[in-house]
Design an enzyme around this catalytic site. Structure first.
Site, PDB file in Angstrom:
ATOM      1  N   LEU A  38       0.859  -1.198   0.000  1.00 51.66           N
ATOM      2  CA  LEU A  38       0.000   0.000   0.000  1.00 51.66           C
ATOM      3  C   LEU A  38       0.888   1.239   0.000  1.00 51.66           C
ATOM      4  O   LEU A  38       1.928   1.245   0.656  1.00 51.66           O
ATOM      5  CB  LEU A  38      -0.878  -0.054   1.253  1.00 51.66           C
ATOM      6  N   ASN A  39       0.505   2.277  -0.767  1.00 50.78           N
ATOM      7  CA  ASN A  39       1.133   3.583  -0.519  1.00 50.78           C
ATOM      8  C   ASN A  39       0.079   4.679  -0.410  1.00 50.78           C
ATOM      9  O   ASN A  39      -0.813   4.538   0.451  1.00 50.78           O
ATOM     10  CB  ASN A  39       2.330   3.891  -1.428  1.00 50.78           C
ATOM     11  N   ASP A  40       0.108   5.713  -1.201  1.00 48.46           N
ATOM     12  CA  ASP A  40      -0.690   6.919  -0.940  1.00 48.46           C
ATOM     13  C   ASP A  40      -2.195   6.681  -0.722  1.00 48.46           C
ATOM     14  O   ASP A  40      -2.804   5.917  -1.472  1.00 48.46           O
ATOM     15  CB  ASP A  40      -0.619   7.871  -2.142  1.00 48.46           C
ATOM     16  N   GLN A  56      -3.275   3.561  -3.060  1.00 46.95           N
ATOM     17  CA  GLN A  56      -2.390   2.910  -4.024  1.00 46.95           C
ATOM     18  C   GLN A  56      -2.119   1.489  -3.526  1.00 46.95           C
ATOM     19  O   GLN A  56      -1.643   1.291  -2.392  1.00 46.95           O
ATOM     20  CB  GLN A  56      -1.071   3.687  -4.133  1.00 46.95           C
ATOM     21  N   TYR A  99      -2.290   5.665 -10.952  1.00 45.37           N
ATOM     22  CA  TYR A  99      -1.518   6.365  -9.937  1.00 45.37           C
ATOM     23  C   TYR A  99      -2.438   7.261  -9.092  1.00 45.37           C
ATOM     24  O   TYR A  99      -3.652   7.270  -9.250  1.00 45.37           O
ATOM     25  CB  TYR A  99      -0.393   7.169 -10.603  1.00 45.37           C
ATOM     26  N   ARG A 167       1.815  14.870 -12.033  1.00 42.69           N
ATOM     27  CA  ARG A 167       0.832  13.869 -11.575  1.00 42.69           C
ATOM     28  C   ARG A 167       0.089  14.301 -10.304  1.00 42.69           C
ATOM     29  O   ARG A 167       0.334  15.350  -9.760  1.00 42.69           O
ATOM     30  CB  ARG A 167       1.520  12.524 -11.337  1.00 42.69           C
ATOM     31  N   ASP A 168      -0.801  13.427  -9.874  1.00 43.76           N
ATOM     32  CA  ASP A 168      -1.519  13.520  -8.596  1.00 43.76           C
ATOM     33  C   ASP A 168      -2.499  14.699  -8.543  1.00 43.76           C
ATOM     34  O   ASP A 168      -2.360  15.618  -7.713  1.00 43.76           O
ATOM     35  CB  ASP A 168      -0.534  13.595  -7.414  1.00 43.76           C
ATOM     36  N   GLU A 221       5.414  16.255  -5.231  1.00 39.94           N
ATOM     37  CA  GLU A 221       4.375  15.248  -5.448  1.00 39.94           C
ATOM     38  C   GLU A 221       3.147  15.549  -4.589  1.00 39.94           C
ATOM     39  O   GLU A 221       3.215  16.279  -3.598  1.00 39.94           O
ATOM     40  CB  GLU A 221       4.915  13.856  -5.079  1.00 39.94           C
TER      41      GLU A 221
END
Ligand code: FRU
Length: 464
Positions: A38-40, A56, A99, A167-168, A221
């Site tokens: 898992l990330n963000d 994520q 993403y 991104r993001d 980011e």
């Protein structure tokens, strides 16, 4: 990985989950992946009473890999439901991963925006300036579980003078106009944020760019433009900032610039960058406003390209977690963070907290000149000469300490899960978030120094 492949591979998840169930570092009141990585946090929102937490997610690999959007929901922040991933990688514009991105609620619909990642494998492309597509993609949903269709609304060629690191997306509305904020790295290797505008949430055009006067890292980011109590802040994660003394000590930063911004006039003034959290494991925080009007933040309790990995956990089929959700407020122009009120419902009064894996500790000082607090025989919290330090030498897997300057230590509110610690200092003025891997989970609280306590409280915290 499209939905079909995901379903075909679910037997792999079963195996990982069996391994996970034996892991001694599982967390008990934090969200971890059902399996894998898992990330963000992504797409945070509250819609018709339900809080949606997407993230994520690499379901079948505990290191890194093809990203999907995993999905949890909660109505009360203490019971959670897990759903199958919300976004799969299944169109050419998100071929190599869905993403990070966010949610925006308008007229009874949720608009999701995310980055469709496409990597060119041909080595002739330079990773920075070519070599990948960063497509901004939108989907519309009436319930948070299903959506209509993926529409690519911005492509690399729409990002002026940018590398292929844009991104993001995150959306905010001002005077009937929608603004999309995107994290970026320009062709001169400066981190910045791009803003696009739209009248209908679907057609977007370039509006302006925000950056610092002096270069502050090469990439920003996960930006969030957020208003709290009438003040605007640009939260983001700059990469490539040099450590200065005890500041910017992690590989990548996580913090905010106070900002005054006139969207229409395309003018802004950026204040000094402030670190949101002084711990070892904090990145990619995302904020949203819930139906009560609270500004809530959840972060990734981890870091990309971190200097350490807990190999044992990885062998047991999972990695990383989300932070406790926090309510944001403003005090003296600074963001303060407090654990959500709802967490008090997880407290269990205990005569003796020493045997519990999950605890909350509250130290309210009448005065405090100097202290050393030893927890689980390996976590040290030290306040001396106006510096507060978290030392994890014995349980940080090779990491040592993180510090912050603090004029006065008034209180500590500490949440200890099986393998994590979150310390809210002086009612959220500073926060330290870290994973920690203690050999001994017994909670003998050992406080020494020159201090006078007004109150001490210890609770067991119930598992989710
Ligand atoms: C931050 C980040 C984002 C990206 C996502 C990919 O941790 O690198 O910039 O969208 O993770 O998983």
């Amino acid at each position: 990985m499209d939905k079909k492949e995901y379903i075909n591979r679910l037997n792999e998840q079963k195996k990982l989950q069996e391994m996970m169930s034996r892991d001694r570092y599982l967390l008990n009141f934090h969200l971890i992946p059902p399996s894998g990585w898992l990330n963000d946090p992504n797409g945070l929102c509250q819609f018709k009473g339900i809080n949606h937490i997407y993230y994520q997610y690499t379901p079948f690999d505990a290191t890194w890999g093809m990203k999907l959007w995993g999905h949890y929901t909660t109505e009360d922040w203490i019971t959670y439901k897990e759903y199958e991933p919300f976004l799969f990688s299944d169109v050419k514009d998100d071929r190599d991963g869905v993403y990070s991105g966010s949610a925006f609620i308008k007229d009874d619909e949720i608009y999701f925006y995310y980055t469709g990642n496409v990597k060119y494998t041909d080595k002739k492309y330079d990773y920075i300036s070519a070599g990948r597509e960063q497509n901004t993609i939108m989907v519309r949903s009436k319930d948070g579980f299903t959506y209509d269709e993926k529409r690519t609304i911005l492509k690399n060629s729409d990002y002026p003078n940018m590398s292929c690191h844009v991104r993001d997306p995150q959306i905010i509305e001002r005077d009937g106009v929608f603004y999309m904020v995107l994290g970026a790295r320009d062709l001169e290797d400066r981190g910045c944020v791009l803003i696009y505008s739209s009248k209908d949430l679907e057609n977007w055009s370039y509006h302006m760019r925000i950056d610092s006067q002096e270069k502050f890292g090469y990439m920003w980011e996960c930006p969030n433009l957020i208003e709290i109590s009438g003040k605007m802040f640009l939260i983001c994660c700059p990469q490539g900032v040099e450590q200065v003394g005890i500041d910017y000590a992690n590989i990548y930063q996580c913090g905010y610039f106070p900002i005054d911004i006139d969207f229409e006039g395309k003018e802004y003034a950026l204040g000094k960058f402030v670190e949101l959290d002084r711990g070892f494991d904090i990145y990619a925080p995302q904020t949203f406003t819930d139906e009560k009007g609270r500004k809530i933040l959840i972060g990734w309790m981890g870091l990309p390209d971190a200097s350490y990995t807990n190999e044992e956990t990885v062998k047991n089929g999972w990695q990383h977690a989300l932070t406790l959700p926090r309510e944001l407020k403003v005090k003296d122009g600074k963001i303060i963070q407090l654990p959500l009120e709802e967490f008090k419902k997880l407290r269990v009064e205990q005569e003796n907290i020493s045997t519990f894996e999950n605890i909350e500790l509250i130290f309210d000082f009448e005065s405090c000149k100097e202290i050393e607090l030893l927890l689980r025989e390996s976590i040290k919290i030290i306040y001396r000469a106006g510096i507060l330090t978290l030392n994890l030498e014995k349980c940080g897997l090779g990491r040592d300490e993180r510090s912050v300057r603090l004029e006065k230590l008034e209180s500590l509110n500490i949440f200890l899960d099986n393998s994590s610690i979150e310390i809210f200092v002086n009612s959220g003025e500073e926060v330290f978030t870290s994973r920690c891997y203690c050999e001994i989970l017994e909670n003998r609280v050992n406080l020494s120094g020159e201090y006078k306590l007004k109150e001490f409280k210890g609770y067991e915290i119930k598992k989710f």
